[in-house]
Design a protein around this motif. Structure first.
Motif, PDB file in Angstrom:
ATOM      1  N   LEU A   7      48.870  36.245  21.315  1.00  0.00           N
ATOM      2  CA  LEU A   7      47.671  35.738  21.981  1.00  0.00           C
ATOM      3  C   LEU A   7      47.763  36.109  23.461  1.00  0.00           C
ATOM      4  O   LEU A   7      48.704  35.704  24.155  1.00  0.00           O
ATOM      5  N   ILE A   8      46.806  36.916  23.902  1.00  0.00           N
ATOM      6  CA  ILE A   8      46.779  37.336  25.311  1.00  0.00           C
ATOM      7  C   ILE A   8      45.824  36.416  26.054  1.00  0.00           C
ATOM      8  O   ILE A   8      44.684  36.227  25.631  1.00  0.00           O
ATOM      9  N   LEU A   9      46.294  35.845  27.153  1.00  0.00           N
ATOM     10  CA  LEU A   9      45.416  35.012  27.978  1.00  0.00           C
ATOM     11  C   LEU A   9      44.985  35.833  29.177  1.00  0.00           C
ATOM     12  O   LEU A   9      45.826  36.318  29.933  1.00  0.00           O
ATOM     13  N   GLY A  10      43.669  35.997  29.360  1.00  0.00           N
ATOM     14  CA  GLY A  10      43.145  36.706  30.528  1.00  0.00           C
ATOM     15  C   GLY A  10      42.703  38.122  30.202  1.00  0.00           C
ATOM     16  O   GLY A  10      43.428  38.875  29.536  1.00  0.00           O
ATOM     17  N   ALA A  11      41.511  38.457  30.658  1.00  0.00           N
ATOM     18  CA  ALA A  11      40.973  39.813  30.442  1.00  0.00           C
ATOM     19  C   ALA A  11      40.681  40.467  31.778  1.00  0.00           C
ATOM     20  O   ALA A  11      39.595  40.992  32.015  1.00  0.00           O
ATOM     21  N   GLY A  12      41.676  40.404  32.667  1.00  0.00           N
ATOM     22  CA  GLY A  12      41.579  41.149  33.926  1.00  0.00           C
ATOM     23  C   GLY A  12      42.240  42.504  33.743  1.00  0.00           C
ATOM     24  O   GLY A  12      42.448  42.970  32.610  1.00  0.00           O
ATOM     25  N   LEU A  13      42.612  43.108  34.853  1.00  0.00           N
ATOM     26  CA  LEU A  13      43.277  44.412  34.814  1.00  0.00           C
ATOM     27  C   LEU A  13      44.502  44.367  33.880  1.00  0.00           C
ATOM     28  O   LEU A  13      44.711  45.260  33.053  1.00  0.00           O
ATOM     29  N   SER A  14      45.303  43.296  33.986  1.00  0.00           N
ATOM     30  CA  SER A  14      46.532  43.213  33.182  1.00  0.00           C
ATOM     31  C   SER A  14      46.243  42.935  31.715  1.00  0.00           C
ATOM     32  O   SER A  14      46.868  43.544  30.839  1.00  0.00           O
ATOM     33  N   GLY A  15      45.344  41.992  31.435  1.00  0.00           N
ATOM     34  CA  GLY A  15      45.076  41.618  30.040  1.00  0.00           C
ATOM     35  C   GLY A  15      44.516  42.795  29.249  1.00  0.00           C
ATOM     36  O   GLY A  15      44.928  43.046  28.101  1.00  0.00           O
ATOM     37  N   VAL A  16      43.601  43.535  29.868  1.00  0.00           N
ATOM     38  CA  VAL A  16      43.021  44.704  29.187  1.00  0.00           C
ATOM     39  C   VAL A  16      44.120  45.749  28.975  1.00  0.00           C
ATOM     40  O   VAL A  16      44.255  46.322  27.892  1.00  0.00           O
ATOM     41  N   GLY A  17      44.939  45.965  30.005  1.00  0.00           N
ATOM     42  CA  GLY A  17      46.040  46.930  29.882  1.00  0.00           C
ATOM     43  C   GLY A  17      47.030  46.498  28.806  1.00  0.00           C
ATOM     44  O   GLY A  17      47.496  47.323  28.011  1.00  0.00           O
ATOM     45  N   SER A  39      33.048  37.027  31.739  1.00  0.00           N
ATOM     46  CA  SER A  39      33.106  38.492  31.772  1.00  0.00           C
ATOM     47  C   SER A  39      34.542  38.920  32.041  1.00  0.00           C
ATOM     48  O   SER A  39      35.370  38.125  32.491  1.00  0.00           O
ATOM     49  N   MET A  40      34.816  40.196  31.786  1.00  0.00           N
ATOM     50  CA  MET A  40      36.177  40.697  32.009  1.00  0.00           C
ATOM     51  C   MET A  40      36.329  41.198  33.449  1.00  0.00           C
ATOM     52  O   MET A  40      35.361  41.241  34.200  1.00  0.00           O
ATOM     53  N   GLY A  41      37.533  41.572  33.813  1.00  0.00           N
ATOM     54  CA  GLY A  41      37.745  42.184  35.131  1.00  0.00           C
ATOM     55  C   GLY A  41      38.522  41.313  36.093  1.00  0.00           C
ATOM     56  O   GLY A  41      39.075  41.799  37.071  1.00  0.00           O
ATOM     57  N   GLY A  42      38.559  39.983  35.835  1.00  0.00           N
ATOM     58  CA  GLY A  42      39.350  39.086  36.683  1.00  0.00           C
ATOM     59  C   GLY A  42      39.004  39.234  38.157  1.00  0.00           C
ATOM     60  O   GLY A  42      37.838  39.134  38.557  1.00  0.00           O
ATOM     61  N   THR A  43      40.023  39.511  38.952  1.00  0.00           N
ATOM     62  CA  THR A  43      39.888  39.658  40.407  1.00  0.00           C
ATOM     63  C   THR A  43      38.690  40.536  40.788  1.00  0.00           C
ATOM     64  O   THR A  43      37.955  40.222  41.728  1.00  0.00           O
ATOM     65  N   TRP A  44      38.505  41.611  40.038  1.00  0.00           N
ATOM     66  CA  TRP A  44      37.527  42.624  40.450  1.00  0.00           C
ATOM     67  C   TRP A  44      36.119  42.247  40.040  1.00  0.00           C
ATOM     68  O   TRP A  44      35.157  42.935  40.363  1.00  0.00           O
ATOM     69  N   ASP A  45      36.008  41.132  39.297  1.00  0.00           N
ATOM     70  CA  ASP A  45      34.689  40.583  38.982  1.00  0.00           C
ATOM     71  C   ASP A  45      34.438  39.343  39.830  1.00  0.00           C
ATOM     72  O   ASP A  45      33.311  39.069  40.233  1.00  0.00           O
ATOM     73  N   LEU A  46      35.517  38.612  40.120  1.00  0.00           N
ATOM     74  CA  LEU A  46      35.374  37.349  40.859  1.00  0.00           C
ATOM     75  C   LEU A  46      35.000  37.585  42.318  1.00  0.00           C
ATOM     76  O   LEU A  46      34.119  36.937  42.864  1.00  0.00           O
ATOM     77  N   PHE A  47      35.712  38.511  42.953  1.00  0.00           N
ATOM     78  CA  PHE A  47      35.530  38.700  44.403  1.00  0.00           C
ATOM     79  C   PHE A  47      34.328  39.602  44.666  1.00  0.00           C
ATOM     80  O   PHE A  47      34.306  40.750  44.232  1.00  0.00           O
ATOM     81  N   ARG A  48      33.340  39.050  45.366  1.00  0.00           N
ATOM     82  CA  ARG A  48      32.087  39.787  45.599  1.00  0.00           C
ATOM     83  C   ARG A  48      31.768  39.926  47.085  1.00  0.00           C
ATOM     84  O   ARG A  48      30.639  40.179  47.455  1.00  0.00           O
ATOM     85  N   TYR A  49      32.757  39.700  47.943  1.00  0.00           N
ATOM     86  CA  TYR A  49      32.433  39.744  49.379  1.00  0.00           C
ATOM     87  C   TYR A  49      32.165  41.185  49.803  1.00  0.00           C
ATOM     88  O   TYR A  49      32.610  42.134  49.139  1.00  0.00           O
TER      89      TYR A  49
END
Ligand SMILES: Cc1cc2nc3c(=O)[nH]c(=O)nc-3n(C[C@H](O)[C@H](O)[C@H](O)COP(=O)(O)OP(=O)(O)OC[C@H]3O[C@@H](n4cnc5c(N)ncnc54)[C@H](O)[C@@H]3O)c2cc1C
Length: 490
Positions: A7-17, A39-49
């Motif tokens: 069971l993989i927790l998290g679909a950010g850069l690491s989870g997808v990899g 949605s997936m992407g973690g950090t790269w979806d969360l941070f929108r500044y």
């Protein structure tokens, strides 16, 4: 999805990899990915500044198996997000992600050799239990629900918006406004030139400076190689080139800090107008790489300062006032908007609580094994990337190692693996050897690591490659099968 092998927790850069590695290197394993967000992407979806981007090159922040083909080596957040999404799609991982599922706790049973994970459906609050043979946290290293946000004296008096970059309001308009950005880290140095494009004036207010280094946003050698070679071959070569350069810079900083300091300083002096007070604003109190270096693509921060669109003030906050911030020196900074680029709050394993056979696991009391397992906690891995190089270099190595471990367990016919603890008299070291605020604030809650292999990693890609890719798989680890307790005879 009542039960899966992994069971993989998290679909950010690491989870997808992680999932891509599993499919390619240990096929046949049943697995699922639970993602707390929608949605997936973690950090790269969360941070929108504005201006959000990587500060390491994408040939090393990208996966080993998926070439980075965009023009910029230092990439914008949306391009990284698209890279994660397209990788997930290409490898069929997107279909394996279940969104709006936050793991809250996990409980290991040695008699069943499985984890039972309590998962909340974040849309309706219902809970479900998922069981798995191996639990693999790819949950990043910080809290998603809050950033680090100290309270400043008098801030209630300030009449404009106070914004944290982790929660950038979509409708915030800074055009022709005076913006003060509090902070000196990667986020602040990214935000300042981006805001300065349309703001009336941007002030970066820092208590103390950070090392800032300008690098070209594109990589000329990479561009040439990519024209000559197939994408995969070019990606591999450029990745190694960048690994070696980063490692060289890190090792030089550790061995010859004064030499490196002088080099960084002369770069800053060259990039700023004559007479600029470099020593006040760009000379940190620590040595290079005791905290992460801030990389500014094409020197955009220096350009904004040189053009007079941005300024850097090194001082401490006395109090907020109606129209800005009064500093300890007595100076007042007028502001319409204040951005608190004050950092993150660390959290490992997405904040889930763990227990093994009914005994709670206190993360701060554990010792890490090879930087990704915890001694005494069976069948649990967590991906934690490099702090002194691109995160994904270590995430890829971790995933490769875990696939080898799963194969070794299968070959041995064993369902449980447990890393044994090092000699209790041997010294331990911090899990993350960095003096950055987010690390020191969380130090008590982080595992420690041993001082020798296999209980430590070196934050050194070459040595860790040897350890995790080529080294023995089950050293310092015990494989076993569950011992079923016989039911009492009647
Ligand atoms: C602004 C910013 C810039 C950065 N730039 C760089 C850079 O240039 N180079 C670099 O190497 N690193 C950089 N980093 C570090 C960066 O976080 C990593 O590079 C990488 O994106 C981490 O990926 P991850 O998948 O491990 O974690 P994340 O991206 O944090 O993803 C974790 C995922 O797990 C999910 N999750 C968390 N808890 C749970 C739970 N309990 N149940 C289910 N799902 C859960 C989250 O919702 C999230 O989707 C940066 C970080 C930030 C914040």
């Amino acid at each position: 999805m009542d039960h899966v092998d992994v069971l993989i927790l998290g679909a950010g850069l690491s989870g997808v990899g992680a999932a891509c590695h599993l499919v390619a290197e240990h096929p046949g394993t049943s697995f699922a990915i639970l993602e707390a967000r929608d949605s997936m992407g973690g950090t790269w979806d969360l941070f929108r500044y504005p201006g959000v981007r990587s500060d390491s090159d994408m040939f090393t922040l990208g996966y080993s198996f998926q070439p980075w083909v965009e023009a910029k080596a230092i990439a914008d957040g949306p391009a990284i997000l698209e890279y994660i999404r397209s990788t997930a799609h290409r490898h069929g991982i997107d279909e394996r992600i279940t969104y709006r599922r936050r793991a809250l706790s996990a409980s290991w049973s040695s008699t069943e050799a499985r984890w039972t994970v309590d998962v909340v459906h974040t849309d309706d609050g219902t809970h479900e239990q998922v069981t798995c043979g191996f639990l693999w946290g790819n949950t990043g290293y910080y809290r998603y629900d809050e950033g680090y946000r100290p309270h400043f004296p008098g801030e209630e008096r300030f009449t404009g918006p106070i914004v944290h970059p982790q929660f950038w309001p979509e409708d915030l308009d800074w055009t022709d406004k005076r913006v003060v950005v509090i902070g000196s880290g990667a986020t602040a140095v990214t935000l300042v030139p981006a805001l300065a494009e349309t703001a009336a004036r941007v002030t970066m207010l820092q208590r103390s400076p950070t090392y800032v280094v300008a690098r070209p946003a594109t990589d000329a050698l990479a561009d040439r190689l990519r024209r000559l070679l197939p994408a995969r071959a070019a990606h591999g070569i450029i990745r190694w080139k960048n690994v070696l350069l980063t490692q060289f810079s890190f090792q030089m900083s550790r061995r010859f800090p004064d030499f490196v300091k002088r080099g960084i300083r002369s770069g800053v002096v060259r990039a700023l107008p004559d007479g600029y007070d470099v020593d006040t604003h760009f000379r940190p109190r620590y040595n290079p790489w005791e905290q992460r270096l801030c990389l500014v693509p094409d020197g955009d921060l220096f350009e904004a300062v040189s053009a007079g669109r941005a300024e850097i003030v090194t001082d401490t906050i006395d109090t907020f006032v109606d129209g800005g911030i009064r500093l300890a020196s007595g100076t007042e900074l007028a502001a319409d908007i204040v951005v608190t680029a004050t950092g993150l709050n660390m959290a490992l394993l997405g904040g889930i609580t763990l227990e093994v056979d009914g005994v709670p696991v206190v993360l701060g009391d554990t010792i890490a094994y090879k930087g990704f397992m915890l001694c005494g906690v069976p069948n649990l891995a967590l991906t934690f990337g490099y702090t002194n190089a691109s995160w994904t270099l270590k995430a890829d190595l971790t995933a490769e190692y875990l696939c080898r471990l799963l194969a070794a367990m299968e070959t041995a016919g064993m369902r449980q693996c447990i890393a044994t603890a090092p000699d209790p008299d041997s010294p331990t070291e911090p899990f993350v050897d960095f003096s950055s605020g987010y690390v020191t604030r969380a130090a008590d809650t982080l595992p420690r690591q041993g001082s020798t292999i296999p209980w430590r990693v070196h934050q050194n890609y070459l040595r860790d490659t040897w350890l995790l890719r080529h080294g023995p798989v089950v050293d310092g680890m015990v494989l076993s099968n569950p011992v079923r307790v016989a039911a009492p005879a009647h």
